[in-house]
Design a protein around this motif. Structure first.
Motif, PDB file in Angstrom:
ATOM      1  N   LYS A  31      20.161  36.291  35.691  1.00 11.05           N
ATOM      2  CA  LYS A  31      20.686  35.525  34.602  1.00 11.05           C
ATOM      3  C   LYS A  31      21.932  35.091  34.575  1.00 11.05           C
ATOM      4  N   ARG A  32      22.369  33.815  34.028  1.00 14.92           N
ATOM      5  CA  ARG A  32      23.917  33.849  33.528  1.00 14.92           C
ATOM      6  C   ARG A  32      24.062  34.744  32.543  1.00 14.92           C
ATOM      7  N   ILE A  33      25.303  35.181  32.354  1.00 14.92           N
ATOM      8  CA  ILE A  33      25.529  35.755  31.177  1.00 14.92           C
ATOM      9  C   ILE A  33      26.839  35.554  30.394  1.00 14.92           C
ATOM     10  N   VAL A  34      26.797  35.463  29.039  1.00 21.29           N
ATOM     11  CA  VAL A  34      28.034  34.878  28.241  1.00 21.29           C
ATOM     12  C   VAL A  34      28.217  35.767  27.384  1.00 21.29           C
ATOM     13  N   LEU A  35      29.483  36.266  27.062  1.00 20.98           N
ATOM     14  CA  LEU A  35      30.167  36.944  26.128  1.00 20.98           C
ATOM     15  C   LEU A  35      30.606  35.868  25.147  1.00 20.98           C
ATOM     16  N   VAL A  36      30.030  35.967  23.752  1.00 23.76           N
ATOM     17  CA  VAL A  36      30.674  34.923  22.486  1.00 23.76           C
ATOM     18  C   VAL A  36      31.234  35.859  21.711  1.00 23.76           C
ATOM     19  N   THR A  37      32.301  35.716  21.442  1.00 25.29           N
ATOM     20  CA  THR A  37      33.134  36.379  20.491  1.00 25.29           C
ATOM     21  C   THR A  37      33.109  35.509  19.230  1.00 25.29           C
ATOM     22  N   SER A  38      33.058  36.215  17.884  1.00 30.69           N
ATOM     23  CA  SER A  38      33.035  35.640  17.033  1.00 30.69           C
ATOM     24  C   SER A  38      33.502  36.153  15.562  1.00 30.69           C
ATOM     25  N   TYR A  88      22.307  28.483  20.828  1.00 29.24           N
ATOM     26  CA  TYR A  88      22.227  27.533  21.933  1.00 29.24           C
ATOM     27  C   TYR A  88      22.243  28.239  23.493  1.00 29.24           C
ATOM     28  N   PHE A  89      23.189  29.095  23.587  1.00 32.44           N
ATOM     29  CA  PHE A  89      23.182  29.916  24.860  1.00 32.44           C
ATOM     30  C   PHE A  89      21.861  30.372  25.138  1.00 32.44           C
ATOM     31  N   LEU A  90      21.605  31.234  24.251  1.00 31.68           N
ATOM     32  CA  LEU A  90      20.187  31.832  24.342  1.00 31.68           C
ATOM     33  C   LEU A  90      18.908  30.719  24.523  1.00 31.68           C
ATOM     34  N   ARG A  91      18.841  30.006  23.992  1.00 37.25           N
ATOM     35  CA  ARG A  91      17.978  28.779  24.222  1.00 37.25           C
ATOM     36  C   ARG A  91      18.092  28.395  25.568  1.00 37.25           C
ATOM     37  N   ALA A  92      19.078  28.134  26.044  1.00 33.92           N
ATOM     38  CA  ALA A  92      19.614  27.479  27.219  1.00 33.92           C
ATOM     39  C   ALA A  92      19.104  28.501  28.474  1.00 33.92           C
ATOM     40  N   GLY A  93      18.801  29.824  27.941  1.00 34.80           N
ATOM     41  CA  GLY A  93      18.447  30.838  28.929  1.00 34.80           C
ATOM     42  C   GLY A  93      19.445  31.838  29.523  1.00 34.80           C
ATOM     43  N   TYR A  94      20.618  31.596  28.992  1.00 27.69           N
ATOM     44  CA  TYR A  94      21.880  32.800  29.245  1.00 27.69           C
ATOM     45  C   TYR A  94      21.254  34.103  28.223  1.00 27.69           C
ATOM     46  N   ALA A  95      21.824  35.038  29.069  1.00 24.06           N
ATOM     47  CA  ALA A  95      21.753  36.513  28.035  1.00 24.06           C
ATOM     48  C   ALA A  95      23.100  36.334  27.423  1.00 24.06           C
ATOM     49  N   VAL A  96      23.223  36.852  26.210  1.00 22.97           N
ATOM     50  CA  VAL A  96      24.254  36.899  25.406  1.00 22.97           C
ATOM     51  C   VAL A  96      24.744  38.101  25.049  1.00 22.97           C
ATOM     52  N   VAL A  97      26.087  38.513  25.324  1.00 23.58           N
ATOM     53  CA  VAL A  97      26.785  39.577  24.481  1.00 23.58           C
ATOM     54  C   VAL A  97      27.350  39.011  23.161  1.00 23.58           C
ATOM     55  N   PHE A  98      26.975  39.372  22.204  1.00 24.29           N
ATOM     56  CA  PHE A  98      27.682  38.852  21.006  1.00 24.29           C
ATOM     57  C   PHE A  98      28.511  39.736  20.124  1.00 24.29           C
ATOM     58  N   ALA A 121      35.268  32.625  20.860  1.00 24.03           N
ATOM     59  CA  ALA A 121      35.659  31.838  19.539  1.00 24.03           C
ATOM     60  C   ALA A 121      35.876  32.586  18.333  1.00 24.03           C
ATOM     61  N   ALA A 122      36.390  33.755  18.770  1.00 19.17           N
ATOM     62  CA  ALA A 122      36.941  34.790  17.409  1.00 19.17           C
ATOM     63  C   ALA A 122      38.011  34.363  17.295  1.00 19.17           C
ATOM     64  N   ALA A 123      38.509  34.596  15.922  1.00 25.55           N
ATOM     65  CA  ALA A 123      39.880  34.110  15.288  1.00 25.55           C
ATOM     66  C   ALA A 123      40.653  35.355  15.538  1.00 25.55           C
ATOM     67  N   VAL A 124      41.469  35.704  16.590  1.00 28.04           N
ATOM     68  CA  VAL A 124      42.084  36.994  16.990  1.00 28.04           C
ATOM     69  C   VAL A 124      43.546  36.960  16.296  1.00 28.04           C
ATOM     70  N   SER A 125      43.865  37.930  15.748  1.00 31.38           N
ATOM     71  CA  SER A 125      45.361  37.946  15.078  1.00 31.38           C
ATOM     72  C   SER A 125      46.387  37.674  15.959  1.00 31.38           C
ATOM     73  N   ASP A 126      47.369  36.857  15.557  1.00 30.89           N
ATOM     74  CA  ASP A 126      48.426  36.920  16.383  1.00 30.89           C
ATOM     75  C   ASP A 126      49.543  37.846  16.366  1.00 30.89           C
ATOM     76  N   PHE A 127      49.533  38.436  14.784  1.00 26.75           N
ATOM     77  CA  PHE A 127      50.548  39.317  14.582  1.00 26.75           C
ATOM     78  C   PHE A 127      49.964  40.758  14.096  1.00 26.75           C
ATOM     79  N   TYR A 128      50.672  42.070  14.474  1.00 31.03           N
ATOM     80  CA  TYR A 128      50.033  43.193  14.113  1.00 31.03           C
ATOM     81  C   TYR A 128      51.306  44.114  13.832  1.00 31.03           C
TER      82      TYR A 128
END
Lengths: 321, 321
Positions: free
Chosen positions: A52-59, A89-99, A190-197
């Protein structure tokens, strides 16, 4: 290191910053378990009969703790709606998804439910059975069935995070594992990652006291991990990052800079107020405006966005193989 | 104003700070609806045939936005578990409860469910019915039934907040309404309220940019509303505030100061790490250590805490009437 592109010094500084960030982060509590789960997921989804194609979706957003025994933290606004919908949508398109999702944010197949579905959508009948309120019955059943199907057949792996420290360590760990499938891997960040810490070692141990006047804080920039992801962790993968701004006048410029600087394949540019209607996909070959289908009330912008991404990823896989 | 207690200047400064805080806050979007709901709730629960005691339970943490078009905010850690559990005990004891809670935190009767009960506790049967997984069946059904009962008979009013601005405006509005029942009113202020904030008018309009080095922020103290609650908004009510610290060496001292300074009836002192095992109730008549019943695995500290509060509130109501 390739210094000929003029980014040599920039990259070197980044390397040092990233190393120092990761070295000083509180270590992931369950790193071994995450590694085991990711490797099992890779075995299930990338064996030779079923590559399969594999996608990492960050959220969702990352938090920045302000105290080591954390009472207060800086958070980044993100419901995780885009990430969760895109994962579907990625799952429906046949991708395996790490969420890789922020604890408490939207989950795939549950994006059209109210905040508290248990209390708002369900009732107990006179016969003491659980039943959905009629207007939610279809949505609830689909949510439960779809979630169980993808979890049980192993095409969806869900991993939670809360802090910026957890997020970036997870990203590194997962990326290093997914990179084994080369160009079939996709990163959809797609995750909203902090710019400052606040660096862990300079952080107050106890709750900051409020009795002594105003609070002055100095936050430092989070090192840009995209560069390392692209160059070291998963060099052959197709990489998509996101840029959210509230000021549309600077949005495209910033997206273009990110595309070049981190050598992304795409940058999805969102404006806070219109992000559910339209995004602009910035690529080296030009920009594509993606809008939701306004003739259908329930249409979302993720549907055409993921369709575009699938096409581009396919083209990229073909060109490599 | 009574200046003879030596608090005259302090109170005057507070009054100015509070007025300026409330005047400069972005106005509550649904103030009219909240007012209408609260008044209806008061009519249902404090009419002459059925004069219930009424408690305002606040629960969860407030946020402090860092930008007007908010992408980033400072949050206060609080799951809302204590507030939600306490609300249940008050309801069982016959109180009517206004539950002012942070959006997304624990709800009464749902505190023993997993984070995502829909996906973790439910399944769809072969006959296409919704059913609970066996180990959760009892908990799920009780949660749904109990929530529906108290909502439909009007003894629980749930009102959400997110920001410090929303929280304090809600508090004022609800307090002014509940105060009409005098000493039968109880305030149980378990919410984790921000100590520092960025005044709305000095806040950045757009997302703060990360390209220009470290971020320096100056946060100012949130004015102490407890004083105004006690003195102006609901002077006859029984008032309980909470003090959470991570450093036990300063906890009791700070709780004692709050008791005196804001003229509370009780301050519940919690230490972050032991707060589920033990709290210390600080009163003018002395401190009471309240511990959960360790002979029962599922016993919580809220059960004896609310029992103590019911006794003290009863004594206070009797002494007034």
């Amino acid at each position: 290191m390739d210094a000929s592109n003029g980014l040599g010094d920039f990259e070197e500084t980044c390397d040092d910053d990233i190393k120092s960030f990761l070295d000083s982060s509180p270590p992931l509590k369950n790193a071994a378990e995450i590694k085991r789960k990711t490797e099992e997921f890779m075995r299930t989804n990338s064996n030779s009969e079923n590559p399969k194609r594999i996608v990492l979706v960050t959220s969702g957003g990352t938090t920045v703790p302000l105290e080591q025994r954390c009472v207060r933290y800086i958070d980044n606004f993100s419901s995780g709606h885009r990430g969760a919908t895109s994962a579907e949508y990625f799952l429906r398109a046949g991708y395996a998804v790490v969420f890789l999702y922020r604890e408490g944010t939207y989950q795939p197949f549950c994006t059209s439910l109210p905040n508290n579905p248990l209390l708002e959508c369900l009732q107990v009948t006179k016969e003491s059975n659980i039943a959905a309120c009629p207007q939610y019955e279809k949505t609830i059943k689909e949510a439960i069935i779809n979630s169980h199907v993808v979890t049980s057949c192993g095409t969806l792996l869900k991993l939670p995070f809360t802090t910026i420290f957890e997020y970036l360590q997870n990203l590194k760990l997962i990326a290093s594992s997914i990179s084994s499938i080369g160009s079939r891997a996709l990163f959809y960040l797609a995750a909203a990652v902090s710019d400052f810490y606040v660096p862990w070692e300079s952080m107050a141990v106890h709750k900051i006291q409020s009795s002594s006047g105003p609070l002055d804080m100095r936050l430092v920039q989070v090192p840009k991990m995209l560069l390392m992801l692209r160059r070291d962790w998963a060099p052959k993968a197709f990489c998509i990052s996101f840029k959210l701004e509230t000021d549309k006048n600077i949005l495209l410029k910033k997206a273009g800079t990110a595309l070049e600087k981190y050598n992304m394949d795409m940058v999805v540019a969102n404006e806070l107020l219109t992000r559910k209607e339209e995004v602009i996909v910035v690529t080296k070959g030009g920009n594509v405006v993606v809008q939701r289908d306004r003739t259908r009330a329930d249409a979302d912008v993720e549907e055409p966005l993921i369709k575009l991404i699938l096409d581009r990823h396919s083209a990229s896989v073909s060109s490599v193989s």
